[in-house]
Design a protein around this motif. Structure first.
Motif, PDB file in Angstrom:
ATOM      1  N   THR A  80      43.953  49.498  35.621  1.00  0.00           N
ATOM      2  CA  THR A  80      45.360  49.485  36.025  1.00  0.00           C
ATOM      3  C   THR A  80      46.010  48.198  35.539  1.00  0.00           C
ATOM      4  O   THR A  80      45.325  47.229  35.189  1.00  0.00           O
ATOM      5  CB  THR A  80      45.510  49.562  37.561  1.00  0.00           C
ATOM      6  OG1 THR A  80      44.968  48.372  38.136  1.00  0.00           O
ATOM      7  CG2 THR A  80      44.832  50.794  38.131  1.00  0.00           C
ATOM      8  N   VAL A  81      47.330  48.187  35.545  1.00  0.00           N
ATOM      9  CA  VAL A  81      48.061  46.994  35.130  1.00  0.00           C
ATOM     10  C   VAL A  81      47.816  45.849  36.111  1.00  0.00           C
ATOM     11  O   VAL A  81      47.687  44.693  35.710  1.00  0.00           O
ATOM     12  CB  VAL A  81      49.569  47.303  34.995  1.00  0.00           C
ATOM     13  CG1 VAL A  81      50.357  46.046  34.696  1.00  0.00           C
ATOM     14  CG2 VAL A  81      49.797  48.344  33.906  1.00  0.00           C
ATOM     15  N   ALA A  82      47.704  46.164  37.388  1.00  0.00           N
ATOM     16  CA  ALA A  82      47.420  45.124  38.385  1.00  0.00           C
ATOM     17  C   ALA A  82      46.064  44.465  38.123  1.00  0.00           C
ATOM     18  O   ALA A  82      45.925  43.238  38.226  1.00  0.00           O
ATOM     19  CB  ALA A  82      47.467  45.710  39.790  1.00  0.00           C
ATOM     20  N   GLU A  83      45.068  45.253  37.772  1.00  0.00           N
ATOM     21  CA  GLU A  83      43.754  44.704  37.432  1.00  0.00           C
ATOM     22  C   GLU A  83      43.830  43.882  36.152  1.00  0.00           C
ATOM     23  O   GLU A  83      43.157  42.858  36.024  1.00  0.00           O
ATOM     24  CB  GLU A  83      42.730  45.820  37.266  1.00  0.00           C
ATOM     25  CG  GLU A  83      42.361  46.518  38.543  1.00  0.00           C
ATOM     26  CD  GLU A  83      41.402  47.679  38.308  1.00  0.00           C
ATOM     27  OE1 GLU A  83      40.929  47.869  37.167  1.00  0.00           O
ATOM     28  OE2 GLU A  83      41.135  48.409  39.270  1.00  0.00           O
ATOM     29  N   ARG A 133      42.743  58.666  30.935  1.00  0.00           N
ATOM     30  CA  ARG A 133      43.171  57.460  31.655  1.00  0.00           C
ATOM     31  C   ARG A 133      43.234  56.284  30.699  1.00  0.00           C
ATOM     32  O   ARG A 133      42.449  56.184  29.766  1.00  0.00           O
ATOM     33  CB  ARG A 133      42.192  57.127  32.782  1.00  0.00           C
ATOM     34  CG  ARG A 133      42.176  58.184  33.836  1.00  0.00           C
ATOM     35  CD  ARG A 133      41.338  57.778  34.988  1.00  0.00           C
ATOM     36  NE  ARG A 133      41.400  58.830  35.996  1.00  0.00           N
ATOM     37  CZ  ARG A 133      40.788  58.784  37.130  1.00  0.00           C
ATOM     38  NH1 ARG A 133      40.044  57.745  37.424  1.00  0.00           N
ATOM     39  NH2 ARG A 133      40.897  59.770  37.992  1.00  0.00           N
ATOM     40  N   HIS A 134      44.181  55.392  30.946  1.00  0.00           N
ATOM     41  CA  HIS A 134      44.312  54.209  30.109  1.00  0.00           C
ATOM     42  C   HIS A 134      43.285  53.151  30.501  1.00  0.00           C
ATOM     43  O   HIS A 134      43.019  52.940  31.686  1.00  0.00           O
ATOM     44  CB  HIS A 134      45.722  53.616  30.228  1.00  0.00           C
ATOM     45  CG  HIS A 134      46.741  54.442  29.535  1.00  0.00           C
ATOM     46  ND1 HIS A 134      47.508  55.375  30.185  1.00  0.00           N
ATOM     47  CD2 HIS A 134      47.111  54.498  28.234  1.00  0.00           C
ATOM     48  CE1 HIS A 134      48.311  55.954  29.333  1.00  0.00           C
ATOM     49  NE2 HIS A 134      48.091  55.444  28.135  1.00  0.00           N
ATOM     50  N   ARG A 135      42.705  52.502  29.490  1.00  0.00           N
ATOM     51  CA  ARG A 135      41.781  51.385  29.688  1.00  0.00           C
ATOM     52  C   ARG A 135      42.347  50.191  28.947  1.00  0.00           C
ATOM     53  O   ARG A 135      42.729  50.293  27.787  1.00  0.00           O
ATOM     54  CB  ARG A 135      40.387  51.695  29.139  1.00  0.00           C
ATOM     55  CG  ARG A 135      39.669  52.839  29.808  1.00  0.00           C
ATOM     56  CD  ARG A 135      39.323  52.572  31.224  1.00  0.00           C
ATOM     57  NE  ARG A 135      38.386  51.469  31.329  1.00  0.00           N
ATOM     58  CZ  ARG A 135      37.972  50.952  32.448  1.00  0.00           C
ATOM     59  NH1 ARG A 135      38.393  51.430  33.591  1.00  0.00           N
ATOM     60  NH2 ARG A 135      37.132  49.961  32.460  1.00  0.00           N
ATOM     61  N   GLU A 181      43.584  51.796  25.375  1.00  0.00           N
ATOM     62  CA  GLU A 181      42.952  53.014  24.875  1.00  0.00           C
ATOM     63  C   GLU A 181      43.040  54.106  25.927  1.00  0.00           C
ATOM     64  O   GLU A 181      43.000  53.836  27.122  1.00  0.00           O
ATOM     65  CB  GLU A 181      41.488  52.748  24.545  1.00  0.00           C
ATOM     66  CG  GLU A 181      41.280  51.701  23.489  1.00  0.00           C
ATOM     67  CD  GLU A 181      39.810  51.375  23.280  1.00  0.00           C
ATOM     68  OE1 GLU A 181      38.943  52.102  23.812  1.00  0.00           O
ATOM     69  OE2 GLU A 181      39.537  50.386  22.607  1.00  0.00           O
ATOM     70  N   LEU A 182      43.153  55.328  25.470  1.00  0.00           N
ATOM     71  CA  LEU A 182      43.154  56.478  26.362  1.00  0.00           C
ATOM     72  C   LEU A 182      41.747  57.066  26.370  1.00  0.00           C
ATOM     73  O   LEU A 182      41.268  57.568  25.360  1.00  0.00           O
ATOM     74  CB  LEU A 182      44.172  57.520  25.877  1.00  0.00           C
ATOM     75  CG  LEU A 182      44.460  58.657  26.826  1.00  0.00           C
ATOM     76  CD1 LEU A 182      45.047  58.145  28.130  1.00  0.00           C
ATOM     77  CD2 LEU A 182      45.412  59.644  26.175  1.00  0.00           C
TER      78      LEU A 182
END
Length: 69
Positions: A46-49, A21-23, A16-17
């Protein structure tokens, strides 16, 4: 957008935006035989998270997720 695992479809990640920011939200869906429903396991910014969240709660990796149509 929504991604789900290719094996059983019960693990899903929604993107979701929110405020520019993307969530990423990790959700586990229960089969109808167990009453259905869903359990939100966590959110990531983030993708890392998201990768860390997947390793902590699921047997999946990013490569196991497929975009739903």
């Amino acid at each position: 957008m929504e991604l789900r695992c290719g094996c059983c479809g019960r693990w899903r990640v929604t993107v979701e935006l929110v405020r520019g920011r993307h969530r990423y939200r990790l959700v586990h869906r229960y089969p109808a035989s167990f009453g259905g429903g869903k359990n939100v396991l966590g959110e990531a910014a983030t993708v890392a998270e998201l990768v860390a969240l997947l390793h902590r709660h699921t047997p999946l990796d990013l490569a196991d997720l497929r975009e739903t149509g």
